[in-house]
Design a protein around this motif. Structure first.
Motif: not given
Length: 173
Positions: A78, A80, A82, A90, A109, A143, A160, A162
């Motif tokens: 995963y 991420f 932001n 999430i 996050i 989210g 964001i 993902m």
């Protein structure tokens, strides 16, 4: 002519086709699972609830028994990033055919701008049970905005992002 026959005879060995029984084939399959993006104006538009994103999508990668039985291990990665002013949660849920939750991953996050980060989750030896992957039919992503609905990041195009990808190791023979 005699030398030619001798050369031909010397080059023809009896073949051993039983070697196939000793062969072990374990390919690795890599694939993207999802990619989701939400910009800060979109996140701010949800003023009555904090959930800014929820989506369930089909994931029948292992719905064939032949494939599920040969799965040895897997890693889901995963990523991420932001750049919004919002701290977010999430949640990723792995669902069976009946909608039952097999497993849940929750990611906290921090508000951005923050550097992108990656988390790997292993399945199989030393990781979570392979049954989770083998029985997953759908994946649900949610989210949640833990911040306000008015602030705006000073970053250009705050959002964001993902992403998820996976590698699976199979035994074919």
């Amino acid at each position: 002519m005699g030398a030619l026959l001798l050369g031909s005879y010397a080059c023809s060995d009896e073949q051993d086709f039983d070697q196939f029984d000793d062969l072990s084939i374990t390919p690795t399959l890599a694939s993207s699972i999802f990619s989701v993006e939400a910009d800060e104006p979109f996140i701010n538009s949800f003023t009555t609830v904090n959930t800014f994103y929820t989506n369930t999508f089909n994931f029948d990668a292992f719905n064939e028994e032949f494939v599920a039985e040969r799965l040895l291990e897997g890693t889901i990665t995963y990523e991420f990033e932001n750049t919004t002013s919002k701290p977010l949660i999430i949640t990723i849920e792995f669902l069976d055919e009946g909608g039952g939750v097999l497993d849940t991953e929750i990611f906290d996050i921090p508000a951005g701008p923050a550097p992108a980060f990656t988390i790997e989750v292993d399945y199989g030896p030393g990781g979570k049970p392979l049954d989770i992957l083998a029985n997953t039919s759908d994946i649900r992503i949610t989210g949640i905005n833990l911040g306000d609905t008015t602030s705006t990041s000073t970053e250009p195009d705050p959002k964001i992002v993902m992403k998820s990808a996976a590698e699976f190791l199979f035994r074919l023979k």
